[in-house]
Design a protein around this motif. Structure first.
Motif, PDB file in Angstrom:
ATOM      1  N   HIS A 109       0.834  -1.195   0.000  1.00 23.53           N
ATOM      2  CA  HIS A 109       0.000   0.000   0.000  1.00 23.53           C
ATOM      3  C   HIS A 109       0.871   1.248   0.000  1.00 23.53           C
ATOM      4  O   HIS A 109       0.548   2.238  -0.646  1.00 23.53           O
ATOM      5  CB  HIS A 109      -0.918  -0.021   1.222  1.00 23.53           C
ATOM      6  CG  HIS A 109      -1.806  -1.220   1.262  1.00 23.53           C
ATOM      7  ND1 HIS A 109      -2.906  -1.358   0.459  1.00 23.53           N
ATOM      8  CD2 HIS A 109      -1.730  -2.351   2.002  1.00 23.53           C
ATOM      9  CE1 HIS A 109      -3.495  -2.515   0.706  1.00 23.53           C
ATOM     10  NE2 HIS A 109      -2.803  -3.133   1.638  1.00 23.53           N
ATOM     11  N   ASP A 137      -1.396  -3.197  -4.865  1.00 21.28           N
ATOM     12  CA  ASP A 137      -2.701  -3.598  -4.339  1.00 21.28           C
ATOM     13  C   ASP A 137      -2.724  -5.102  -4.200  1.00 21.28           C
ATOM     14  O   ASP A 137      -1.967  -5.810  -4.857  1.00 21.28           O
ATOM     15  CB  ASP A 137      -3.822  -3.135  -5.285  1.00 21.28           C
ATOM     16  CG  ASP A 137      -5.147  -3.020  -4.562  1.00 21.28           C
ATOM     17  OD1 ASP A 137      -6.056  -2.417  -5.128  1.00 21.28           O
ATOM     18  OD2 ASP A 137      -5.268  -3.546  -3.434  1.00 21.28           O
ATOM     19  N   ASN A 196      -4.779  -7.201  -5.150  1.00 19.62           N
ATOM     20  CA  ASN A 196      -5.392  -7.984  -6.214  1.00 19.62           C
ATOM     21  C   ASN A 196      -4.577  -7.987  -7.493  1.00 19.62           C
ATOM     22  O   ASN A 196      -5.120  -8.190  -8.574  1.00 19.62           O
ATOM     23  CB  ASN A 196      -6.802  -7.461  -6.508  1.00 19.62           C
ATOM     24  CG  ASN A 196      -6.781  -6.029  -7.025  1.00 19.62           C
ATOM     25  OD1 ASN A 196      -5.785  -5.330  -6.892  1.00 19.62           O
ATOM     26  ND2 ASN A 196      -7.883  -5.608  -7.619  1.00 19.62           N
ATOM     27  N   ASP A 249     -18.287  -8.937 -12.785  1.00 18.27           N
ATOM     28  CA  ASP A 249     -17.679  -7.888 -11.965  1.00 18.27           C
ATOM     29  C   ASP A 249     -18.271  -6.521 -12.304  1.00 18.27           C
ATOM     30  O   ASP A 249     -18.443  -6.190 -13.485  1.00 18.27           O
ATOM     31  CB  ASP A 249     -16.170  -7.834 -12.194  1.00 18.27           C
ATOM     32  CG  ASP A 249     -15.442  -9.000 -11.546  1.00 18.27           C
ATOM     33  OD1 ASP A 249     -16.064  -9.674 -10.715  1.00 18.27           O
ATOM     34  OD2 ASP A 249     -14.264  -9.219 -11.871  1.00 18.27           O
ATOM     35  N   ASP A 303     -16.852  -0.556 -11.528  1.00 18.09           N
ATOM     36  CA  ASP A 303     -15.910   0.119 -10.637  1.00 18.09           C
ATOM     37  C   ASP A 303     -14.784  -0.832 -10.218  1.00 18.09           C
ATOM     38  O   ASP A 303     -13.620  -0.427 -10.114  1.00 18.09           O
ATOM     39  CB  ASP A 303     -16.623   0.691  -9.408  1.00 18.09           C
ATOM     40  CG  ASP A 303     -17.295  -0.385  -8.555  1.00 18.09           C
ATOM     41  OD1 ASP A 303     -17.599  -1.477  -9.090  1.00 18.09           O
ATOM     42  OD2 ASP A 303     -17.497  -0.133  -7.351  1.00 18.09           O
ATOM     43  N   GLN A 304     -15.112  -2.105 -10.038  1.00 15.50           N
ATOM     44  CA  GLN A 304     -14.085  -3.086  -9.703  1.00 15.50           C
ATOM     45  C   GLN A 304     -13.182  -3.357 -10.901  1.00 15.50           C
ATOM     46  O   GLN A 304     -11.960  -3.492 -10.757  1.00 15.50           O
ATOM     47  CB  GLN A 304     -14.741  -4.392  -9.246  1.00 15.50           C
ATOM     48  CG  GLN A 304     -13.736  -5.469  -8.842  1.00 15.50           C
ATOM     49  CD  GLN A 304     -14.424  -6.717  -8.321  1.00 15.50           C
ATOM     50  OE1 GLN A 304     -15.490  -6.630  -7.720  1.00 15.50           O
ATOM     51  NE2 GLN A 304     -13.820  -7.871  -8.566  1.00 15.50           N
ATOM     52  N   LEU A 356     -12.517  -1.266 -13.287  1.00 14.44           N
ATOM     53  CA  LEU A 356     -11.668  -0.084 -13.441  1.00 14.44           C
ATOM     54  C   LEU A 356     -10.481  -0.143 -12.488  1.00 14.44           C
ATOM     55  O   LEU A 356      -9.329   0.116 -12.883  1.00 14.44           O
ATOM     56  CB  LEU A 356     -12.481   1.184 -13.191  1.00 14.44           C
ATOM     57  CG  LEU A 356     -11.717   2.508 -13.248  1.00 14.44           C
ATOM     58  CD1 LEU A 356     -11.072   2.700 -14.621  1.00 14.44           C
ATOM     59  CD2 LEU A 356     -12.643   3.672 -12.919  1.00 14.44           C
ATOM     60  N   LYS A 357     -10.740  -0.500 -11.238  1.00 17.66           N
ATOM     61  CA  LYS A 357      -9.658  -0.595 -10.261  1.00 17.66           C
ATOM     62  C   LYS A 357      -8.657  -1.675 -10.650  1.00 17.66           C
ATOM     63  O   LYS A 357      -7.447  -1.517 -10.479  1.00 17.66           O
ATOM     64  CB  LYS A 357     -10.234  -0.876  -8.878  1.00 17.66           C
ATOM     65  CG  LYS A 357     -11.009   0.292  -8.290  1.00 17.66           C
ATOM     66  CD  LYS A 357     -11.618  -0.074  -6.942  1.00 17.66           C
ATOM     67  CE  LYS A 357     -12.428   1.087  -6.374  1.00 17.66           C
ATOM     68  NZ  LYS A 357     -13.084   0.723  -5.093  1.00 17.66           N
ATOM     69  N   GLN A 358      -9.176  -2.786 -11.195  1.00 23.96           N
ATOM     70  CA  GLN A 358      -8.288  -3.868 -11.600  1.00 23.96           C
ATOM     71  C   GLN A 358      -7.419  -3.451 -12.783  1.00 23.96           C
ATOM     72  O   GLN A 358      -6.224  -3.762 -12.832  1.00 23.96           O
ATOM     73  CB  GLN A 358      -9.109  -5.100 -11.949  1.00 23.96           C
ATOM     74  CG  GLN A 358      -8.277  -6.306 -12.361  1.00 23.96           C
ATOM     75  CD  GLN A 358      -7.379  -6.780 -11.249  1.00 23.96           C
ATOM     76  OE1 GLN A 358      -7.549  -6.391 -10.098  1.00 23.96           O
ATOM     77  NE2 GLN A 358      -6.403  -7.612 -11.579  1.00 23.96           N
ATOM     78  N   ILE A 396      -6.466  -0.437 -13.499  1.00 25.38           N
ATOM     79  CA  ILE A 396      -5.464   0.506 -12.991  1.00 25.38           C
ATOM     80  C   ILE A 396      -4.355  -0.251 -12.262  1.00 25.38           C
ATOM     81  O   ILE A 396      -3.169   0.070 -12.402  1.00 25.38           O
ATOM     82  CB  ILE A 396      -6.130   1.533 -12.056  1.00 25.38           C
ATOM     83  CG1 ILE A 396      -7.062   2.450 -12.855  1.00 25.38           C
ATOM     84  CG2 ILE A 396      -5.077   2.360 -11.329  1.00 25.38           C
ATOM     85  CD1 ILE A 396      -7.894   3.375 -11.997  1.00 25.38           C
ATOM     86  N   THR A 397      -4.735  -1.268 -11.498  1.00 23.10           N
ATOM     87  CA  THR A 397      -3.746  -2.051 -10.755  1.00 23.10           C
ATOM     88  C   THR A 397      -2.776  -2.746 -11.699  1.00 23.10           C
ATOM     89  O   THR A 397      -1.554  -2.694 -11.526  1.00 23.10           O
ATOM     90  CB  THR A 397      -4.453  -3.106  -9.879  1.00 23.10           C
ATOM     91  OG1 THR A 397      -5.262  -2.446  -8.915  1.00 23.10           O
ATOM     92  CG2 THR A 397      -3.441  -3.993  -9.167  1.00 23.10           C
TER      93      THR A 397
END
Length: 310
Positions: free
Chosen positions: A95, A100, A102, A111, A114-115, A117-119, A121-122
């Protein structure tokens, strides 16, 4: 050269990474054994180190570190660092550095966006970080110097790599470099056949195994041009036929997120090369940009003074 075992162990949560390194120490090459020894001596330092740091500490090279990671079943150095950090109680470091939990997680059809999108970006951030850790800046400087002084530059790429190739050629073109992009093998070979010792050819291929791209760059090399490859696989054939290899990052998932992120990593390398060329050719680049701006000024819409809209 270190050999990658085809029966290399896969990353498993049941057995810790440090224990697997200890158990498999006898199967490692001499160079990879140095990496293993360094990790085992100070795993917390390894979890903090960049790939360049670990290579220096172990007296090896970034390529050896990459092969060591793959031998253990990890796609890249960032994944190995996460595993070591977790095992040594440094999970919070993920962090602190923007990692992250994941990383590598698959994207399921159900999914929420929003999840997803986060994935995305990760995965993107992890690939870009890997690229920063592994990219040889001296190699970038060599390519930039050659492009800056070149009579002409060919850029090759097919399929999804053509997008990166076009962006790189456009960057050169905007700064006044005589550059062409070729995405079809016949046209590319015809152009490569006209290159010489004063020219540069750059090929883009994520896998480094695309036959057409390899043929294009090989032809340019036989004509005496300096050849460079932008690829995620430094052991691939394309890297072997190139004079200079610029390595971007690669991760694998079963969806297209990895493909998109790998393209962004290659674009990062391409942008760095383009900017390095522009720095070397600053007066010429500035003049080219200003000339282009003057040429199109008549086609810019006139702002509406009442609304500020154009």
């Amino acid at each position: 050269m270190d050999q990658i075992r085809t029966d290399a162990p896969t990353a498993s949560p049941e057995v810790g990474v440090l224990e697997r390194i200890r158990l498999g120490a006898s199967e490692l090459s001499e160079a990879m054994s140095k990496v293993a020894d360094q990790v085992l001596v100070d795993p917390e330092a390894a979890a903090r180190a960049t790939i360049m740091d670990l290579a220096e500490l172990s007296g090896t090279s970034p390529g050896t570190i990459t092969r060591f990671c793959r031998h253990l079943g990890y796609d890249g150095y960032a994944a190995l660092r996460v595993a070591i950090a977790t095992e040594t109680g440094r999970a919070s470091a993920r962090h602190e550095t923007g990692w992250d939990v994941n990383i590598g997680q698959e994207i399921a059809p159900s999914d929420p966006l929003d999840q997803v999108l986060k994935q995305l970006i990760t995965i993107d951030a992890a690939m870009l970080r890997d690229t920063v850790d592994t990219l040889d800046l001296a190699a970038v400087e060599r390519v930039a110097a050659a492009v800056s002084d070149a009579r002409r530059v060919d850029v090759y790429g097919v399929g999804s790599s053509a997008t990166v190739a076009r962006e790189l050629q456009m960057g050169f073109y905007r700064t006044g470099v005589a550059a062409w992009v070729w995405t079809e093998v016949h046209d590319a070979l015809a152009s490569a056949a006209l290159l010489g010792e004063d020219d540069v050819a750059i090929a883009v291929s994520h896998s480094g195994t695309t036959a057409e791209t390899i043929e294009m760059l090989s032809e340019a090399g036989t004509r005496g041009a300096l050849t460079a490859a932008i690829t995620a696989c430094p052991e691939a054939v394309l890297a072997e036929v190139a004079d200079v290899c610029l390595v971007s990052s690669a991760r694998r998932t079963s969806h297209r997120a990895d493909l998109l992120a790998s393209r962004h990593s290659a674009l990062l390398v391409a942008d760095l090369v383009h900017i390095a060329v522009a720095q070397r050719r600053f007066p010429e680049a500035l003049e080219a940009l200003e000339s282009r701006a003057r040429a199109v000024v008549g086609h810019r819409p006139t702002p509406d003074l009442r609304t500020g809209a154009s």
